[in-house]
Design an enzyme around this catalytic site. Structure first.
Site, PDB file in Angstrom:
ATOM      1  N   CYS A   1      37.459 -65.667 -32.131  1.00  0.00           N
ATOM      2  CA  CYS A   1      36.406 -64.730 -31.726  1.00  0.00           C
ATOM      3  C   CYS A   1      34.996 -65.257 -31.940  1.00  0.00           C
ATOM      4  CB  CYS A   1      36.577 -63.407 -32.464  1.00  0.00           C
ATOM      5  SG  CYS A   1      38.033 -62.471 -31.942  1.00  0.00           S
TER       6      CYS A   1
ATOM      7  N   LYS B   1      40.862 -69.377 -41.738  1.00  0.00           N
ATOM      8  CA  LYS B   1      40.593 -68.430 -42.822  1.00  0.00           C
ATOM      9  C   LYS B   1      41.922 -68.057 -43.458  1.00  0.00           C
ATOM     10  CE  LYS B   1      40.918 -64.075 -40.223  1.00  0.00           C
ATOM     11  NZ  LYS B   1      40.235 -62.813 -39.884  1.00  0.00           N
TER      12      LYS B   1
END
Length: 259
Positions: A79, A142
């Site tokens: 994103c 992440k």
């Protein structure tokens, strides 16, 4: 029309273009905070300040807060990069050059190379890392996902192996993805556990702040590594504790004497 919650918790009607812009603007704002803090980290290293203390200081201001002001080795995923690039393209398509968004992208590009630069500088071999092996903890962009799209670990691993290094990598979830994203890199091997990745490595490089990496057994790390050296791309550990134990500890935004 798309409903969006206002600060007063009431729904408002929003036209399609405004709704789309809201989504892009939200992610662009978050990436701006990330790149801003990473640029501050670079300046902290130059002047001898500690970005961890600076983060605590500015975060205590209620107008700023602590969200998305953690220094690190760059943002990735699907994103953030996509939305910032889409907003840049939309702007240029309408004959406007987005100066802040261009800077956000440029800072993030450079930030993904900070850790590999620290490794190269520490081992001081005129850019060559031939014969050295590095343990890498974390491959996903992440914690909590196996997603490696635009992950900083890819950049760091490819930069180090290009200079002759070997990599022993471990990630709790992203090992399968790594076999795709690093499929052309024969200098990478994969360990069954975080400690196995350390065996006979010249240093540890932390790239993703997975929960299982937060409180490791540093005595075990010291026993497994050839050198007690840690490069921390997420500033997870206590600098004073590690230095007391005899580690060389390299963080983002904290000047280290050997650099």
């Amino acid at each position: 029309y798309s409903p969006f919650m206002t600060r007063s918790d009431r729904f408002i009607a929003m036209d399609i273009k405004s709704a789309e812009m809201t989504k892009y603007a939200a992610n662009a704002m978050l990436t701006t905070k990330i790149s801003f803090m990473n640029e501050i980290a670079t300046i902290c290293e130059l002047v001898g300040a500690d970005v961890n203390q600076v983060r605590h200081g500015i975060g205590s201001d209620s107008r700023i807060g602590y969200s998305f002001i953690y220094p690190g080795c760059g943002y990735g995923g699907s994103c953030f990069p996509k939305d910032v690039q889409a907003l840049i393209k939309t702007s240029t398509d309408h004959d406007y050059k987005p100066r802040i968004l261009d800077a956000v992208e440029a800072v993030n590009y450079d930030q993904k190379r900070v850790i590999s630069s620290k490794v190269i500088n520490r081992f001081n071999r005129d850019g060559s890392l031939e014969g050295l092996t590095f343990a890498v903890w974390g491959l996903s962009f992440k914690p909590g996902t196996d997603d490696m799209r635009d992950a900083s670990a890819i950049v760091v691993i490819n930069e180090l192996t290009k200079r002759g290094a070997s990599i022993q990598a471990y990630d709790p979830k992203a090992m399968g993805e790594a076999l795709f994203y690093l499929k052309d890199n024969d200098a990478v091997s994969y360990a069954l556990s975080k400690y196995d990745a350390l065996t006979n490595a010249d240093a540890l490089i932390l790239m993703t702040e997975w929960k299982e990496f937060r409180s490791p057994d540093f005595e075990e790390i010291a026993k497994r590594l050839k050198n007690k050296i840690i490069f921390d791309g997420r500033n997870q550990y206590n600098k004073d504790k590690l230095e007391t134990m005899g580690f060389e500890y390299f963080q983002i935004g904290v000047k280290t004497g050997k650099l």
